[in-house]
Design a protein around this motif. Sequence first.
Motif, PDB file in Angstrom:
ATOM      1  N   UNK A   1       0.833  -1.209   0.000  1.00 38.55           N
ATOM      2  CA  UNK A   1       0.000   0.000   0.000  1.00 38.55           C
ATOM      3  C   UNK A   1       0.866   1.257   0.000  1.00 38.55           C
ATOM      4  N   UNK A   2       1.941   1.230   0.754  1.00 41.39           N
ATOM      5  CA  UNK A   2       2.843   2.396   0.807  1.00 41.39           C
ATOM      6  C   UNK A   2       3.540   2.582  -0.530  1.00 41.39           C
ATOM      7  N   UNK A   3       4.017   1.496  -1.117  1.00 42.60           N
ATOM      8  CA  UNK A   3       4.701   1.575  -2.417  1.00 42.60           C
ATOM      9  C   UNK A   3       3.749   2.130  -3.482  1.00 42.60           C
ATOM     10  N   UNK A   4       2.507   1.624  -3.507  1.00 38.76           N
ATOM     11  CA  UNK A   4       1.521   2.122  -4.484  1.00 38.76           C
ATOM     12  C   UNK A   4       1.277   3.611  -4.292  1.00 38.76           C
ATOM     13  N   UNK A   5       1.160   4.042  -3.032  1.00 40.45           N
ATOM     14  CA  UNK A   5       0.878   5.454  -2.768  1.00 40.45           C
ATOM     15  C   UNK A   5       2.058   6.332  -3.213  1.00 40.45           C
ATOM     16  N   UNK A   6       3.280   5.866  -2.936  1.00 43.83           N
ATOM     17  CA  UNK A   6       4.471   6.629  -3.340  1.00 43.83           C
ATOM     18  C   UNK A   6       4.525   6.750  -4.861  1.00 43.83           C
ATOM     19  N   UNK A   7       4.274   5.627  -5.544  1.00 48.23           N
ATOM     20  CA  UNK A   7       4.328   5.649  -7.018  1.00 48.23           C
ATOM     21  C   UNK A   7       3.274   6.576  -7.603  1.00 48.23           C
ATOM     22  N   UNK A   8       2.063   6.549  -7.054  1.00 49.99           N
ATOM     23  CA  UNK A   8       0.999   7.440  -7.540  1.00 49.99           C
ATOM     24  C   UNK A   8       1.324   8.887  -7.250  1.00 49.99           C
ATOM     25  N   UNK A   9       1.903   9.126  -6.090  1.00 53.94           N
ATOM     26  CA  UNK A   9       2.296  10.484  -5.700  1.00 53.94           C
ATOM     27  C   UNK A   9       3.302  11.051  -6.682  1.00 53.94           C
ATOM     28  N   UNK A  10       4.263  10.216  -7.034  1.00 46.93           N
ATOM     29  CA  UNK A  10       5.329  10.691  -7.933  1.00 46.93           C
ATOM     30  C   UNK A  10       4.850  10.809  -9.380  1.00 46.93           C
ATOM     31  N   UNK A  11       3.857  10.016  -9.761  1.00 48.15           N
ATOM     32  CA  UNK A  11       3.300  10.140 -11.114  1.00 48.15           C
ATOM     33  C   UNK A  11       2.583  11.482 -11.301  1.00 48.15           C
ATOM     34  N   UNK A  12       1.986  11.975 -10.213  1.00 53.22           N
ATOM     35  CA  UNK A  12       1.174  13.180 -10.308  1.00 53.22           C
ATOM     36  C   UNK A  12       1.963  14.464 -10.069  1.00 53.22           C
ATOM     37  N   UNK A  13       3.259  14.313  -9.883  1.00 56.62           N
ATOM     38  CA  UNK A  13       4.093  15.525  -9.649  1.00 56.62           C
ATOM     39  C   UNK A  13       4.346  16.239 -10.963  1.00 56.62           C
TER      40      UNK A  13
END
Length: 440
Positions: free
Chosen positions: A428-440
């Motif tokens: 869950x943390x990895x998915x959230x980090x990846x989504x966060x960085x995609x939206x930057x």
Amino acid sequence: MNNAVAGFSKLSKEEKINWIANHYFSTPSEAISLLKNYWNTDDKIQRLHDEFIENTITNFYIPLGVAPNFLINGKYSIIPMAIEESSVVAAAAKAAKFWSTRGGFKTTVINTEKIGQVHFIYKGEESKLYLFFAQLKSKLFEATESITKNMQKRGGGILDIILKDKTNLLPNYYQLHATFETKDSMGANFINSCLEQFAKTLKEEALEYELFSEEEKNIQVVMSILSNYVPNCIVRAEVSCPIEELAEKHILNPQDFAEKFVQAVQIAEVEPFRAVTHNKGIMNGIDAVVLATGNDFRAVEAGIHAYASRNGHYSSLSHAKIENGIFSFWLEIPLALGTVGGLTSLHPLVKLSLEMLEKPSAKELMQIVAVAGLAQNFAALRSLTTTGIQDGHMKMHLNNILNQFEANDEERVLIKKHFKHHVVSHSAVVDYIENLRKNV
């Protein structure tokens, strides 16, 4: 590629590092830089560390934390803990705070006897050997007087020596089984020195004993060594309170909690698969303090786990009961510890830890270590029987995941805010980090 090396121990530290880097790493310069980055900047301290073991190349750091608010026998202590596992220190501190308002921890040192043995082979009449030992015993004490005199001045020394027949286990196998009091030292060197003298005296006196045949005189000493199993070096730690006083945020029904808690302990008493994990949790607290105070946690582990099996099956070290409306939780464990000698006077952080504990005697340290184990066990069982172990553990583990993915300060704020209200798991943390960085 043949990476065998001759004379490695004779190389300087720099030469050892260069050889390892050039033989095992694709980028030797990075390996060398990393190893040197963990050297202590104080040359005197680094030289000290280099001489603790052989073939030293760098220092391997483990965090040193503290758990405050431990009320032990009416006195507050802050306990140093050296450990790398997330949530251990936090759990200990939480348990300490919980019990500080409910009477605190009570401790008792039941005994401090330590053990050493001379293992030998004797091929002859058993009755002759016992007659021989009756004469030998006083000579064993006399032969070790030069070794024991300083320990005796401190109130310690050899307590007793007995002859044990172990021929039912191995042919012709006997022991000199000795017990010792070593006061504030762990006593390994003292005990082993005494045992080696026992062995020498045993062999010498056997050659002169007139009732022995030539074969009987030829006693073969196999080894002389202390035992890390110390079932008569025992400390007890306990907590108790009226059941209604157990109530708090996660314990809305204290009666149900107490009954479920006792059942959890009872399961660990009868089910070895649970007992191993249950006792591992206890050792999280014990090992962390043992390591922080410069004691041998491997010896402590071996002795405690042997003690957990003393009745023929592996069982819980802790116990709980409800009696007359009172909840009680306790453990009794063997602990052979020292506060003088060894690393206690050499390692700067060990000295600091002992000073933080107000320079305890070996008996006092036994009590502190036992309390850390009981506190850790209480915290784990409280989580298991209420919210579940993963909730708190994974939230503490969150930092490790963030470090693994090199999260920056802004990302850390957003991630921690999100997981205040969501279940923490690695995926869950990895998915959230990846989504966060995609939206930057």
